[in-house]
Design an enzyme around this catalytic site. Structure first.
Site, mmCIF file in Angstrom:
data_model
loop_
_atom_site.group_PDB
_atom_site.id
_atom_site.type_symbol
_atom_site.label_atom_id
_atom_site.label_comp_id
_atom_site.label_asym_id
_atom_site.label_seq_id
_atom_site.Cartn_x
_atom_site.Cartn_y
_atom_site.Cartn_z
ATOM 1 N N ASP A 178 0.854 -1.180 0.000
ATOM 2 C CA ASP A 178 0.000 0.000 0.000
ATOM 3 C C ASP A 178 0.902 1.247 0.000
ATOM 4 O O ASP A 178 2.068 1.173 0.403
ATOM 5 C CB ASP A 178 -0.876 -0.039 1.265
ATOM 6 C CG ASP A 178 -1.676 1.227 1.466
ATOM 7 O OD1 ASP A 178 -2.350 1.654 0.509
ATOM 8 O OD2 ASP A 178 -1.625 1.788 2.578
ATOM 9 N N ASP A 220 -1.961 -0.655 6.008
ATOM 10 C CA ASP A 220 -2.283 0.012 7.274
ATOM 11 C C ASP A 220 -3.780 0.117 7.539
ATOM 12 O O ASP A 220 -4.175 0.525 8.621
ATOM 13 C CB ASP A 220 -1.673 1.429 7.309
ATOM 14 C CG ASP A 220 -2.408 2.408 6.394
ATOM 15 O OD1 ASP A 220 -2.791 2.003 5.276
ATOM 16 O OD2 ASP A 220 -2.603 3.572 6.798
ATOM 17 N N ASP A 249 -0.352 5.203 0.652
ATOM 18 C CA ASP A 249 -0.689 6.194 1.684
ATOM 19 C C ASP A 249 -0.753 5.576 3.081
ATOM 20 O O ASP A 249 -1.507 4.631 3.323
ATOM 21 C CB ASP A 249 -2.048 6.840 1.376
ATOM 22 C CG ASP A 249 -1.991 7.747 0.163
ATOM 23 O OD1 ASP A 249 -0.921 7.855 -0.459
ATOM 24 O OD2 ASP A 249 -3.030 8.354 -0.153
HETATM 25 MG MG LIG Z 1 -3.116 3.155 3.430
#
Ligand SMILES: [Mg+2]
Length: 267
Positions: A9, A211, A11
Site C-alpha cells: 500500500d 495500514d 498512503d
Molecule cells: Mg493506506
C-alpha cells in the site's frame, strides 16, 4: 534464493500519511534494489497518480490501482481491467445519495477541495480525481467531514445499501470507496503475481504491507503479511492470522519489517 515480490500500500504505509514522504523507508528500498526484489504498489490511487509516484520512488513499473479495479502491466501491455466502469459506479453513487444525502463523492469535489482534504498539491489532486473503477467518498457531518466515531456508526447501513446494488464499500485511510463487489487488492495481487512469473519459473514468495481495512485482502493474499502502525502509534484492529505488526508507523515501520524480511533465515 527463492524469488520474492513485495506488494505495498502507499498512503500511510510506504508514504507518511501527512507528508507523503517515503524517506524513512529509503534504506529498505535501496536494499530491495540491490537484491533485485521488485516492490509493487497496491493502492486506492488512480493510474496516473500511481504511475508518477512509482517512477518517483523507483518502484516496479507494474502496479495495482483503485483498490484492485485495474492493474497497470507496463507501457507495452497497458491496463488489465478487473473492476466496473466509473460511469456505472457514479450512477449507483447518485442513487445512494438519494438515501444518504450526507455522502460526498470525490468526483463532486473541486480540485481545490480534494487538495485541501488530502493535503495533495493541486496537480496531484487533479490526477486523484481521474477515477476509472471506484468512487471515493466521505461522510459529511455538521458542515465538515464526519469524525471516525460518527463515520463508523453510519457506515454499516451505507455498506448494506451498496451491497443491495451489487457493489461494495471499503474503507481506506481517508476515503470510503464504492466499487464492484468482488474487487479487492487481494484478487488483483494474486493476478499480478501470476503475470510477473517468467515462463517456466517457480512461483515466487510474496510479502504484503498495509495500514487500513482495504489492505486486509492484500494481507490475506501473500505469504508474509505486515501491518505498519498508524501515525498515532496505534494499529488498525485486524483478526487475520499470521500478520506481523511493525513497531513504528508508516514508512519507518515499512523499513523495519522489510529489512527484517530480507535478512530472514533461508533467504
Ligand atoms: Mg493506506
Amino acid at each position: 534464493m527463492t524469488e520474492l515480490i513485495i506488494f505495498t500500500d502507499l498512503d500511510g504505509t510506504l508514504l507518511d500519511k501527512e507528508t507523503y514522504s517515503w524517506e524513512s523507508a529509503r534504506p529498505a528500498l535501496d536494499r530491495c534494489r540491490e537484491l533485485g526484489v521488485p516492490v509493487v504498489a497496491v493502492t486506492s490511487k488512480t493510474l496516473e497518480e500511481t504511475r508518477d509516484m512509482a517512477a518517483g520512488i523507483g518502484l516496479d513499473e507494474r502496479f495495482v490501482f483503485e483498490n484492485g479495479g485495474g492493474i497497470w502491466l507496463g507501457a507495452d501491455r497497458g491496463v488489465l481491467v478487473l473492476g466496473r466502469p466509473h460511469a456505472e459506479l457514479r450512477a449507483a453513487f447518485r442513487r445512494l445519495t438519494g438515501f444518504f444525502p450526507d455522502l460526498r463523492g470525490m468526483t463532486d469535489m473541486t480540485v481545490a477541495e480534494v487538495a485541501a482534504f488530502t493535503g495533495l498539491l493541486p496537480a496531484a489532486a487533479e490526477l486523484a480525481r481521474r477515477r476509472r473503477f471506484s468512487e471515493p467518498f466521505v461522510i459529511v457531518s455538521g458542515g465538515g467531514v464526519a469524525g471516525p466515531a460518527v463515520a463508523a456508526a453510519r457506515a454499516p447501513e451505507i455498506v448494506a445499501a451498496a451491497a443491495e446494488m451489487g457493489l461494495q464499500v471499503v474503507r481506506g485511510g481517508r476515503f470510503y470507496h464504492l466499487m464492484a463487489a468482488g474487487q479487492s487488492k487481494g484478487v488483483a495481487v494474486r493476478r499480478l503475481t501470476v503475470e510477473m512469473i517468467p515462463p517456466g519459473a517457480p512461483a515466487p514468495q510474496t510479502a504484503g504491507l498495509g495500514d487500513s481495512p482495504n489492505d486486509f485482502p492484500l494481507l490475506t493474499a501473500v505469504d508474509f503479511p505486515f501491518l505498519v502502525r498508524l501515525a498515532d502509534g496505534g494499529v488498525t484492529p485486524c483478526q487475520l492470522p499470521g500478520v506481523t505488526v511493525a513497531t513504528r508507523p508508516g514508512p519507518a515501520g515499512w523499513c523495519e519489517v522489510v529489512l527484517a524480511l530480507l535478512a530472514r533465515p533461508g533467504s
